[in-house]
Scaffold this motif. Structure first.
Motif, mmCIF file in Angstrom:
data_model
loop_
_atom_site.group_PDB
_atom_site.id
_atom_site.type_symbol
_atom_site.label_atom_id
_atom_site.label_comp_id
_atom_site.label_asym_id
_atom_site.label_seq_id
_atom_site.Cartn_x
_atom_site.Cartn_y
_atom_site.Cartn_z
ATOM 1 N N VAL A 122 93.062 14.098 6.915
ATOM 2 C CA VAL A 122 93.517 15.318 6.267
ATOM 3 C C VAL A 122 92.775 15.467 4.954
ATOM 4 N N ARG A 123 92.322 16.679 4.655
ATOM 5 C CA ARG A 123 91.604 16.929 3.410
ATOM 6 C C ARG A 123 92.405 17.876 2.524
ATOM 7 N N PHE A 124 92.462 17.541 1.263
ATOM 8 C CA PHE A 124 93.076 18.406 0.262
ATOM 9 C C PHE A 124 92.001 19.375 -0.202
ATOM 10 N N ILE A 125 92.299 20.665 -0.161
ATOM 11 C CA ILE A 125 91.328 21.624 -0.617
ATOM 12 C C ILE A 125 91.840 22.321 -1.862
ATOM 13 N N ARG A 126 90.916 22.819 -2.670
ATOM 14 C CA ARG A 126 91.302 23.582 -3.848
ATOM 15 C C ARG A 126 90.240 24.637 -4.106
ATOM 16 N N ILE A 127 90.704 25.813 -4.453
ATOM 17 C CA ILE A 127 89.824 26.931 -4.735
ATOM 18 C C ILE A 127 90.226 27.476 -6.093
ATOM 19 N N PRO A 128 89.324 27.482 -7.050
ATOM 20 C CA PRO A 128 89.669 27.992 -8.386
ATOM 21 C C PRO A 128 90.062 29.469 -8.331
#
Length: 129
Positions: A122-128
């Motif tokens: 599982v990957r944690f994603i983040r978008i500013p």
């Protein structure tokens, strides 16, 4: 304070009062602090500081123990990591948690989690914004 500040997760907002808010969460019991150490004679040798929080998914009401941060003064042996993981598992079970969860990009931690049957796909994603 230094160890917690240096190991904050990637989603912690970088504000001047960030560490004050985290310390407040510790004082209020919303964030637990774990210390792993050795005692050599009369000297306590600190090895790791871990912070955790019991997080409840608002939709499913599932509880998980989130490893909020890990700071290693020394990485430790596999047996020490297993001992620490057993303590966290015991605490998580006592609090009706389904999983121990966390965020990391550290290869040694990913290898350890895989070796004990954990899931690192599982990957944690983040978008500013």
């Amino acid at each position: 304070k230094y160890a917690i500040r240096e190991a904050l997760p990637p989603f912690a907002q970088d504000t001047p009062d960030k560490i004050t808010r985290i310390l407040e969460s510790i004082i209020l019991g919303e964030l637990e602090v774990w210390a792993y150490y050795d005692i050599e004679g009369n000297v306590i040798k600190l090895k790791s500081i871990i912070t955790t929080s019991i997080v409840t998914d608002s939709e499913s009401k599932t509880k998980n123990l989130l490893i909020y941060s890990i700071y290693n003064f020394t990485f430790g042996t596999r047996d020490e990591w297993l001992e620490g993981m057993e303590a966290l598992k015991k605490y998580a079970k006592a609090n009706d948690c389904l999983y121990i969860t966390g965020f990391t990009t550290e290869p040694l931690i990913l290898d350890f989690v895989n070796s004990v049957g954990g899931d690192t796909s599982v990957r944690f994603i983040r978008i500013p914004v």
